[in-house]
Design a protein around this motif. Structure first.
Motif, PDB file in Angstrom:
ATOM      1  N   TYR A 199      25.664  -6.648  -7.438  1.00 29.11           N
ATOM      2  CA  TYR A 199      25.079  -6.291  -6.290  1.00 29.11           C
ATOM      3  C   TYR A 199      23.517  -6.450  -6.557  1.00 29.11           C
ATOM      4  CZ  TYR A 199      29.590  -4.217  -5.156  1.00 29.11           C
ATOM      5  OH  TYR A 199      30.918  -4.289  -4.725  1.00 29.11           O
ATOM      6  N   ASP A 258      19.034  -3.320  -2.563  1.00 28.04           N
ATOM      7  CA  ASP A 258      18.841  -3.189  -1.169  1.00 28.04           C
ATOM      8  C   ASP A 258      17.526  -3.753  -0.710  1.00 28.04           C
ATOM      9  OD1 ASP A 258      21.502  -1.973  -1.230  1.00 28.04           O
ATOM     10  OD2 ASP A 258      20.830  -0.143  -0.783  1.00 28.04           O
ATOM     11  N   GLY A 282      27.601  -3.395   5.280  1.00 24.15           N
ATOM     12  CA  GLY A 282      27.945  -2.927   3.849  1.00 24.15           C
ATOM     13  C   GLY A 282      29.266  -1.956   4.138  1.00 24.15           C
ATOM     14  N   TRP A 305      24.944   3.495  -5.750  1.00 20.17           N
ATOM     15  CA  TRP A 305      25.422   4.521  -5.062  1.00 20.17           C
ATOM     16  C   TRP A 305      26.644   4.030  -4.220  1.00 20.17           C
ATOM     17  CZ3 TRP A 305      23.117   9.259  -4.902  1.00 20.17           C
ATOM     18  CH2 TRP A 305      21.655   9.227  -5.608  1.00 20.17           C
ATOM     19  N   GLU A 353      28.684   5.072  -1.039  1.00 20.84           N
ATOM     20  CA  GLU A 353      28.581   5.684   0.296  1.00 20.84           C
ATOM     21  C   GLU A 353      29.769   5.905   1.147  1.00 20.84           C
ATOM     22  OE1 GLU A 353      26.208   5.505   4.579  1.00 20.84           O
ATOM     23  OE2 GLU A 353      25.285   4.358   2.787  1.00 20.84           O
ATOM     24  N   GLN A 408      27.008  10.558  -0.421  1.00 13.53           N
ATOM     25  CA  GLN A 408      26.757   9.392  -1.507  1.00 13.53           C
ATOM     26  C   GLN A 408      26.653   9.971  -3.019  1.00 13.53           C
ATOM     27  OE1 GLN A 408      23.092   7.223  -0.937  1.00 13.53           O
ATOM     28  NE2 GLN A 408      23.250   7.082   1.114  1.00 13.53           N
ATOM     29  N   TRP A 421      28.603   0.122  -0.922  1.00 20.67           N
ATOM     30  CA  TRP A 421      27.636   0.104  -2.030  1.00 20.67           C
ATOM     31  C   TRP A 421      26.517  -0.282  -1.938  1.00 20.67           C
ATOM     32  CZ3 TRP A 421      30.564   1.918  -6.080  1.00 20.67           C
ATOM     33  CH2 TRP A 421      31.924   1.850  -5.889  1.00 20.67           C
ATOM     34  N   ARG A 422      25.418   0.842  -2.455  1.00 22.40           N
ATOM     35  CA  ARG A 422      24.160   0.793  -2.116  1.00 22.40           C
ATOM     36  C   ARG A 422      23.401   0.700  -3.552  1.00 22.40           C
ATOM     37  NH1 ARG A 422      24.897  -0.314   3.025  1.00 22.40           N
ATOM     38  NH2 ARG A 422      25.597   1.419   4.331  1.00 22.40           N
ATOM     39  N   ASN A 423      22.611  -0.267  -3.478  1.00 18.38           N
ATOM     40  CA  ASN A 423      21.792  -0.371  -4.683  1.00 18.38           C
ATOM     41  C   ASN A 423      20.566  -0.120  -4.455  1.00 18.38           C
ATOM     42  OD1 ASN A 423      20.509  -1.165  -7.018  1.00 18.38           O
ATOM     43  ND2 ASN A 423      21.407  -3.197  -7.447  1.00 18.38           N
ATOM     44  N   LYS A 424      19.922   1.093  -4.691  1.00 21.59           N
ATOM     45  CA  LYS A 424      18.675   1.599  -4.530  1.00 21.59           C
ATOM     46  C   LYS A 424      17.619   1.451  -5.713  1.00 21.59           C
ATOM     47  CE  LYS A 424      20.587   5.247  -1.706  1.00 21.59           C
ATOM     48  NZ  LYS A 424      20.555   6.763  -1.440  1.00 21.59           N
TER      49      LYS A 424
END
Length: 189
Positions: free
Chosen positions: A78, A81, A115, A133, A135, A141, A159-162
């Motif tokens: 991933y 973001d 997403g 993360w 969500e 989250q 899926w959140r890639n911070k």
């Protein structure tokens, strides 16, 4: 990430043997979302059988989501973001590329909420590298880091890639039929 796939099975006499050993045959590094990649390790559309498939079971653009009783093994990298926030990011080309290389995941995605998606599968995942993360619908989250696992039971999620670098996760998706009460999957599949 270079992914090696070793396949073992049985020969005609029933003796266990190595059937193949090499790089996964289908990996795609996304051009329009740098840092995003997928490696297709194995795919069984329906219930697995003891006889090895005659042909390669994965495809560069074929399904990721298996049918009822089937299974899919995929490794996903991933992109952060922040790659989407880059002024050079081309959302139209990125969406087209995603639809080409993961058409069933793209079709399961919610265009109103980038997403977010729901698949007719129970997904087992493990974070191999980085952090990501998960969500859910209500905005809840949770952070997953290397070694953490997830079991996602047909729920809508993203899926959140911070972080500032790619995160790598391995997933096995198993195709569902209906829930324990006999209700069809929420997508109608």
């Amino acid at each position: 990430m270079k992914v090696r796939r070793v396949v073992a099975g049985n020969d005609a006499r029933g003796k266990s043997v190595f059937l193949s050993d090499g790089a996964v045959p289908h990996r795609h590094d996304f051009q329009f979302l740098p840092g995003q990649a997928q490696s297709r390790v194995w795919f069984a559309a329906g219930p697995s059988v003891t006889t090895p498939p005659g042909d390669e079971p994965t495809s560069a653009t074929g399904p990721v989501i298996p049918g009822p009783g089937g299974a899919s093994f995929v490794i996903v990298e991933y992109a952060p973001d922040s790659a989407v926030d880059d002024p050079r990011f081309d959302a139209e080309h990125a969406d087209t590329e995603f639809a080409q290389y993961a058409p069933d995941i793209a079709a399961a995605s919610d265009p109103a909420e980038p997403g977010m998606h729901r698949t007719p599968s129970v997904d087992y995942g493990v974070v191999l590298d980085g952090e990501i993360w998960l969500e859910l619908d209500d905005g809840a989250q949770t952070l997953l880091t290397r070694g953490d696992t997830i079991v996602q039971i047909t729920g809508r999620h993203a899926w959140r890639n911070k972080s500032d670098r790619p995160a790598t996760l391995a997933f096995v998706l198993t195709g569902t039929v209906e829930d324990a009460a006999g209700n069809p999957h929420p997508n109608g599949h």
